[in-house]
Design a protein around this motif. Structure first.
Motif, PDB file in Angstrom:
ATOM      1  N   VAL A   1      -2.435  -9.443   6.221  1.00  0.00           N
ATOM      2  CA  VAL A   1      -3.382  -8.446   6.725  1.00  0.00           C
ATOM      3  C   VAL A   1      -4.336  -9.031   7.765  1.00  0.00           C
ATOM      4  CG1 VAL A   1      -5.169  -8.736   4.927  1.00  0.00           C
ATOM      5  CG2 VAL A   1      -4.781  -6.477   5.953  1.00  0.00           C
TER       6      VAL A   1
ATOM      7  N   TYR B   1       3.305  -8.965   3.892  1.00  0.00           N
ATOM      8  CA  TYR B   1       2.692  -9.010   5.218  1.00  0.00           C
ATOM      9  C   TYR B   1       1.293  -9.618   5.154  1.00  0.00           C
ATOM     10  CZ  TYR B   1       6.515  -5.893   6.387  1.00  0.00           C
ATOM     11  OH  TYR B   1       7.760  -5.361   6.574  1.00  0.00           O
TER      12      TYR B   1
ATOM     13  N   CYS C   1      -3.409  -5.955  -0.613  1.00  0.00           N
ATOM     14  CA  CYS C   1      -2.934  -6.902   0.416  1.00  0.00           C
ATOM     15  C   CYS C   1      -2.633  -8.286  -0.151  1.00  0.00           C
ATOM     16  CB  CYS C   1      -3.949  -6.986   1.550  1.00  0.00           C
ATOM     17  SG  CYS C   1      -4.254  -5.383   2.297  1.00  0.00           S
TER      18      CYS C   1
ATOM     19  N   CYS D   1       0.841  -1.208   0.000  1.00  0.00           N
ATOM     20  CA  CYS D   1       0.000   0.000   0.000  1.00  0.00           C
ATOM     21  C   CYS D   1       0.873   1.254   0.000  1.00  0.00           C
ATOM     22  CB  CYS D   1      -0.950  -0.010   1.188  1.00  0.00           C
ATOM     23  SG  CYS D   1      -0.126  -0.305   2.762  1.00  0.00           S
TER      24      CYS D   1
ATOM     25  N   CYS E   1       0.983  -8.626  -0.898  1.00  0.00           N
ATOM     26  CA  CYS E   1       1.922  -8.061   0.081  1.00  0.00           C
ATOM     27  C   CYS E   1       2.626  -9.161   0.875  1.00  0.00           C
ATOM     28  CB  CYS E   1       1.143  -7.152   1.031  1.00  0.00           C
ATOM     29  SG  CYS E   1       2.184  -6.220   2.157  1.00  0.00           S
TER      30      CYS E   1
ATOM     31  N   CYS F   1       0.553  -7.645   9.369  1.00  0.00           N
ATOM     32  CA  CYS F   1       0.497  -6.339   8.694  1.00  0.00           C
ATOM     33  C   CYS F   1       0.862  -5.242   9.696  1.00  0.00           C
ATOM     34  CB  CYS F   1      -0.918  -6.130   8.169  1.00  0.00           C
ATOM     35  SG  CYS F   1      -1.250  -4.438   7.714  1.00  0.00           S
TER      36      CYS F   1
HETATM   37 FE1  SF4 Z   1      -0.593  -2.575   3.462  1.00  0.00          FE
HETATM   38 FE2  SF4 Z   1      -0.871  -4.370   5.408  1.00  0.00          FE
HETATM   39 FE3  SF4 Z   1      -2.197  -4.675   3.138  1.00  0.00          FE
HETATM   40 FE4  SF4 Z   1       0.448  -4.988   3.193  1.00  0.00          FE
HETATM   41  S1  SF4 Z   1      -1.048  -6.243   4.234  1.00  0.00           S
HETATM   42  S2  SF4 Z   1      -0.739  -3.870   1.643  1.00  0.00           S
HETATM   43  S3  SF4 Z   1       1.046  -3.467   4.687  1.00  0.00           S
HETATM   44  S4  SF4 Z   1      -2.453  -3.024   4.593  1.00  0.00           S
END
Ligand code: SF4
Ligand code: FAD
Ligand code: DLZ
Length: 523
Positions: free
Chosen positions: A446, A444, A439, A351, A442, A455
């Motif tokens: 979420v 991370y 997400c 993000c 990503c 996240c």
């Molecule tokens: Fe952003 Fe968290 Fe989604 Fe990754 S998991 S894109 S850090 S909101």
């Protein structure tokens, strides 16, 4: 004998109040100066936009028969500040009097007010009438209100302008259709912004900016520069919005999609803020589309509210609360801004890297990227208010302090303790996941809050609420969320705090959170 009118770089309107006072023999002074171009390190595209639009405006004034004295940045005689350029012109031409329309920023108004005292001929600051609500009218609106809210102000302006009104009632029976405006984007195509070939003026300015401001943030390529530099181009951008984007603007106003940098947004802020378009003509064009049945009420009302509501409201607050406003830091946020705000490759948070990439490539990010991604992260991580405000003022092509500061310090960071917003715009990753497709790609997770790959928005969010629990406990709009926090056991809370502290340490040490490439990847 002649008089002179100083026209600033964001005063490029034919109807400008100071220009209206001139006689044919009078002179217009415009100057590209280092002091304005570097009081923050503006994005290269912003400097290009302002200089190119200034040069085009000066040409148009000359064509219309005005006498224009235009000082380019690289003119050897240029003294590189607006105040000293006024003195230089006065020494040379001995004008009888000077006019300038009030500047948009407090710091420049201070400079010009000192200049009034230094001049031996009259030097008048004329009110800027390019807004629907004057500074005085806004102060009257504030007077006697304990909690001045944008929504009350907006209704007043709807009534005074008659926009989307049927007599005394709002068209559609409601003032605000925001509840319809929160859809994530489906698979539909989004329109490309209009483009035009760059003329020699813009090409010359691009070369100048790349040469003189190499260390300023942001990309500047002739093939990708999209900002209107003339009124004609600004009108083309507006037409494109009305015909291709407005109908979907409302539904997808809060959506975020990877690689889709502008979605259905209007891209008119740069032109409005420079004075190439007027707020009323933009709103009338949208209202007309509604009346012709070309756009639904939720889109048109939502769009008009941004301009006659938010835009006017933030400008009113800025002038009513400055200079003290800039010093506010209600949440005592002092953590240095992470280096990844200047280089998105330093973060693995998709993000943030998307919002910052858009910012670097286009000097643009749409409202939800600014508020709920970069702004939200800065808020919940506790980034230093002054540094965050300087970042926003530097990196966007539409940024001037009168509009940037209340949005950043007030709306995004809650540093004014609720003048601008009734509650902080803080959110966990869940919000970003609902409104975007970020997400799924990503690193991370979420759905997780305390694990190593959780996240960061999740643990920073709860850590933020926990740190400010006492302050927020008397805000009824925060009650439900604080009740959720109260249900966390000590272990969970401790794990969240540890994660938040370790992310801060990692970012502080490395400038970012990006995973280091493994030895095999390096080989
Ligand atoms: Fe952003 Fe968290 Fe989604 Fe990754 S998991 S894109 S850090 S909101
Ligand atoms: P659209 O989404 O199409 O909106 C239409 C118009 O409404 C905009 O062109 C703008 O003129 C007006 N508008 C919408 N929201 C706001 C708002 N909150 N305040 C004032 N005007 C608004 N806007 C700026 O013009 N300059 C800034 O420096 C700026 N800094 C911001 C900083 C933060 C932290 C946030 C959260 C918002 C900021 N905004 C700023 C407001 C808004 O994000 C931009 O106006 C908008 O993204 C510009 O893109 P657009 O023209 O495509 O807007
Ligand atoms: C933003 C800007 C820049 C980059 N350069 C100039 C300039 O060289 N000359 C000028 O008159 N104005 C410039 N501006 C716009 C001013 O900074 C703007 O008028 C003030 O910030 C008030 O809004």
């Amino acid at each position: 004998m002649a008089r002179c009118c100083l026209v600033l770089g964001d005063q490029l309107s034919d109807s400008l109040s100071s220009l209206n006072l001139l006689e044919p023999e009078d002179v217009v002074l415009m100057a590209e100066v280092w002091s304005e171009a570097s009081y923050v390190k503006h994005h290269k595209q912003k400097i290009t936009l302002v200089f190119s639009a200034m040069r085009h405006f000066a040409e148009a004034l000359t064509r219309s028969g005005r006498r224009v004295s235009y000082v380019k940045l690289n003119d050897p005689a240029n003294t590189q500040s607006l105040v000293s350029e006024v003195h230089r012109a006065q020494d040379k031409y001995q004008f009888d009097a000077w006019y300038v329309t009030e500047p948009g920023e407090w710091r420049l108004e201070q400079d010009l007010e000192s200049l009034v005292a230094q001049m031996t001929v009259p030097f008048e600051l004329v009110p800027d009438d390019r807004f629907l609500c004057s500074r005085k009218e806004f102060e009257d609106f504030l007077n006697g209100r304990k909690q001045p809210r944008m929504e009350h102000f907006y209704r007043k302006i709807r009534q005074s302008t008659g926009l989307l009104m049927e007599g005394k009632d709002p068209v559609g029976g409601q003032w605000n259709f925001d509840h319809d405006n929160r859809k994530p984007l489906d698979q539909r195509q989004t329109p490309r912004p209009p483009s035009w070939s760059l003329d020699p003026i813009t090409q010359e300015v691009i070369e100048l900016v790349n040469d003189r401001f190499p260390d300023h943030f942001g990309d500047l390529d002739a093939d990708r520069f999209m900002w209107p530099v003339t009124r004609e181009q600004a009108l083309t951008m507006l037409d494109h919005f009305i015909n291709e984007r407005l109908a979907s603007f409302g539904d997808f106003q809060d959506a975020m999609v990877r690689g889709k940098d502008t979605l259905f947004h209007s891209l008119v802020s740069t032109s409005l803020n420079l004075g190439l378009l007027s707020p009323m003509e933009v709103c009338r064009a949208a209202e007309d589309a509604f009346q012709r049945g070309c756009a639904p009420i939720n889109a048109v009302e939502g769009f008009i509210r941004q301009i006659i509501g938010w835009r006017e409201y933030v400008r009113g607050l800025y002038w009513a609360y400055m200079p003290g406003y800039k010093e506010r830091n209600a949440l005592d946020a002092r953590w240095p801004l992470p280096a990844f705000y200047w280089d998105e490759t330093k973060t693995d948070m998709v993000c943030l890297s998307e919002a910052i990439r858009n910012t670097r490539e286009n000097a643009y990010a749409h409202h939800i990227q600014r508020l709920m991604v970069t702004g939200n992260f800065a808020l919940i991580a506790g980034c230093a208010v002054e540094e965050v405000c300087d970042w926003y003022l530097s990196v966007y092509a539409d940024a001037y302090e009168w509009v940037e500061l209340p949005n950043t310090l007030g709306m995004a960071l809650f540093a004014d303790n609720g003048v601008m917003a009734s509650k902080p715009y803080c959110a966990s990753g869940k919000y970003i996941d609902r409104m975007s497709d970020y997400c799924k790609d990503c690193r991370y997770n979420v759905k997780e809050t305390e694990t190593e790959n959780a996240c960061p928005f999740n643990y920073l969010y709860w850590d933020f609420l926990n740190r400010h629990r006492d302050r927020f406990s008397n805000n009824p709009r925060m009650a439900m969320i604080l009740r959720n926090l109260d249900r966390f056991g000590d272990d969970k809370l401790q794990a969240i705090r540890t994660r938040a502290a370790s992310l801060r340490d990692r970012v502080q040490a490395d400038g970012g959170d990006a995973a280091k490439p493994s030895q095999e990847q390096l080989l």
